[in-house]
Scaffold this motif. Structure first.
Motif, mmCIF file in Angstrom:
data_model
loop_
_atom_site.group_PDB
_atom_site.id
_atom_site.type_symbol
_atom_site.label_atom_id
_atom_site.label_comp_id
_atom_site.label_asym_id
_atom_site.label_seq_id
_atom_site.Cartn_x
_atom_site.Cartn_y
_atom_site.Cartn_z
ATOM 1 N N VAL A 101 0.786 -1.082 -0.104
ATOM 2 C CA VAL A 101 -0.046 -0.086 -0.129
ATOM 3 C C VAL A 101 0.805 1.129 -0.160
ATOM 4 C CG1 VAL A 101 -1.672 1.262 1.295
ATOM 5 C CG2 VAL A 101 -1.768 -1.136 1.076
ATOM 6 N N VAL A 102 0.493 2.146 -0.900
ATOM 7 C CA VAL A 102 1.547 3.461 -0.795
ATOM 8 C C VAL A 102 1.210 4.065 0.241
ATOM 9 C CG1 VAL A 102 1.764 5.472 -2.239
ATOM 10 C CG2 VAL A 102 1.091 3.377 -3.514
ATOM 11 N N THR A 103 2.442 4.457 0.920
ATOM 12 C CA THR A 103 2.422 5.078 2.083
ATOM 13 C C THR A 103 3.173 6.521 2.105
ATOM 14 O OG1 THR A 103 2.965 4.602 4.505
ATOM 15 C CG2 THR A 103 4.814 4.385 2.938
ATOM 16 N N ILE A 104 3.255 7.182 0.874
ATOM 17 C CA ILE A 104 3.606 8.604 0.790
ATOM 18 C C ILE A 104 2.687 9.068 -0.214
ATOM 19 C CG2 ILE A 104 6.189 8.375 1.110
ATOM 20 C CD1 ILE A 104 6.721 8.168 -1.697
ATOM 21 N N PRO A 141 -3.363 0.450 -3.307
ATOM 22 C CA PRO A 141 -3.019 -0.905 -3.302
ATOM 23 C C PRO A 141 -2.300 -1.403 -4.478
ATOM 24 C CG PRO A 141 -5.094 -1.034 -3.653
ATOM 25 C CD PRO A 141 -5.072 0.417 -3.499
ATOM 26 N N VAL A 142 -1.260 -2.037 -4.168
ATOM 27 C CA VAL A 142 -0.385 -2.429 -5.352
ATOM 28 C C VAL A 142 -0.137 -4.126 -5.024
ATOM 29 C CG1 VAL A 142 0.588 -0.374 -6.110
ATOM 30 C CG2 VAL A 142 1.848 -1.807 -4.294
ATOM 31 N N GLN A 195 2.538 -3.975 -9.340
ATOM 32 C CA GLN A 195 1.581 -3.762 -10.422
ATOM 33 C C GLN A 195 0.321 -2.812 -9.755
ATOM 34 O OE1 GLN A 195 -0.391 -7.301 -12.161
ATOM 35 N NE2 GLN A 195 -0.720 -6.136 -14.065
ATOM 36 N N THR A 196 0.070 -1.712 -10.302
ATOM 37 C CA THR A 196 -0.862 -1.053 -9.949
ATOM 38 C C THR A 196 -2.544 -1.272 -9.998
ATOM 39 O OG1 THR A 196 -0.826 0.420 -11.884
ATOM 40 C CG2 THR A 196 0.704 0.930 -9.946
ATOM 41 N N PRO A 197 -3.492 -0.608 -9.769
ATOM 42 C CA PRO A 197 -4.693 -0.944 -9.975
ATOM 43 C C PRO A 197 -5.141 -0.879 -11.234
ATOM 44 C CG PRO A 197 -4.820 0.144 -7.842
ATOM 45 C CD PRO A 197 -3.200 0.311 -8.497
#
Length: 392
Positions: A105-108, A132-133, A146-148
């Motif tokens: 999960v991207v956190t920035i 989410p990735v 891999q992105t959504p």
């Protein structure tokens, strides 16, 4: 003299052996496998931006990597049917070395996702906090994700929080907030004296608690802080307000006026042309592909003849090079129609251009390379479900 002659003959013999080996014809079995690999790749992974199928047949073995188990299974069946003997040495992603932590999960506020595992590599795309990735493998301090929207590229470890299935389910099931401003901050305390992180439009945070003026929030990596209540909205409330109305699309687009062009950018900090149209739609509830050359295959064809009366707000205009006998069509730019003979796009910066010769925004350059217009808006019930799955 004898010593030099012997050395010369030795070198000549070595070169002859190398040349002889390099000129050996490809085995019949090897030559028959290559077309089968190409067939499967064309069927399952024609676009390397969204799928991995890097497989070759060497020394009676299948080698390489893929994230498509069905494609690999299809290939092995074809080889069996063709009577080809082989050893399957293909690495199936996600890599087992990740030890089950295949979620991230991207956190920035905005993670830069690059074409190779290094900061000097081309910026391929971006993902905002809470996205989410799928994590596919690791290389040093970089992860292939891999992105959504299925884009596959590399992100620095500092940009995502790795999770196993249990941790991801816990994050996914927690109450969320969506940051609704353009730019903002999470602070360590309510007096807002020290920043925890910056925020951009669409960032997703975990709701911990609230009072009259602030939300207490947690980032995907566990950092906590406080966010002004008028800058965010509970996710469930936000998702029900998403609408692809003319007003919402135009308002979102114009709120980004002047944002600088950034190749690979998909955030308020910087956007390229397709990142801009993708962001407009995403912030209003619909996920569309990442690149202009992908977006052009979406939706319904509206116009190819510069008949602007056919166009509606939200239609995507595509620009580029027309096909000729010697070369194929090439899509290089995209913008969104906003009515009144005008469209908004990112070229140098987010700007409005017009096809009206009498307008101060007249854009003869884009008019000259116009190709077609597509309508991609979906009905509300479809796009709301789609975005809810991506973000929560």
């Amino acid at each position: 003299m004898m010593k030099n002659t012997t050395l010369t003959w030795g070198i000549t013999l070595l070169l002859a052996l190398v040349l002889l080996g390099s000129c050996q014809p490809e085995s019949k079995e090897t030559s028959s496998v290559a077309p089968l690999i190409d067939q499967v790749k064309e069927s399952y992974a024609p676009d390397k931006r969204v799928a991995i199928f890097d497989i070759a047949f060497e020394n009676d073995s299948l080698k390489g990597q893929t994230n498509l188990p069905q494609a690999l299974e299809e290939l092995t069946k074809k080889l069996d049917s063709a009577g080809v003997s082989f050893t399957n040495q293909v690495d199936l992603l996600p890599d087992k070395a990740l030890a089950g932590k295949t979620h991230g999960v991207v956190t920035i506020s905005v993670a830069n996702i690059r074409s190779a595992p290094k900061h000097s590599a081309e910026l391929a795309t971006q993902a905002t906090m809470g996205t989410p990735v799928n994590v596919l493998k690791k290389d040093g301090s970089w992860y292939l994700v891999q992105t959504p929207d299925n884009y596959i590229s590399w992100v620095d470890a500092a940009g995502i929080e790795l999770m196993d299935q249990s941790a991801y389910d816990q994050w996914e099931g927690s109450p969320k907030l969506v940051f609704t401003g353009l730019l903002g901050y999470v602070y360590e305390s309510e007096d807002e004296s020290m920043m925890v992180t910056d925020l951009t439009a669409g960032n997703l945070l975990k709701l911990v608690a609230e009072n009259k003026s602030h939300y207490q929030v947690a980032l995907p990596d566990g950092r906590q802080g406080f966010l002004q209540k008028d800058m965010a909205m509970p996710f469930e409330e936000w998702i029900t307000t998403r609408s692809l109305s003319d007003h919402n699309l135009i308002s979102t687009a114009k709120n980004m006026m002047g944002v600088p062009y950034l190749w690979g950018g998909t955030s308020i900090k910087g956007v390229d042309c397709s990142g801009f149209t993708k962001t407009i739609y995403f912030l209003n509830g619909q996920v569309i592909p990442r690149d202009a050359s992908q977006q052009v295959h979406e939706g319904e064809l509206v116009d190819t003849e510069k008949n602007w009366d056919k166009l509606e707000v939200g239609d995507l205009l595509f620009f580029g090079r027309k096909a000729t006998e010697d070369r194929p069509e090439r899509i290089v730019h995209v913008g969104m129609w906003i009515g009144n003979n005008s469209f908004i796009h990112s070229r140098g910066r987010v700007r409005i251009s017009s096809f009206d010769p009498n307008s101060p925004n007249y854009d003869e350059y884009e008019l000259g390379r116009y190709l077609r217009t597509k309508r991609i808006r979906q009905i509300p019930s479809e796009h709301v479900i789609e975005v809810a799955k991506v973000m929560n």
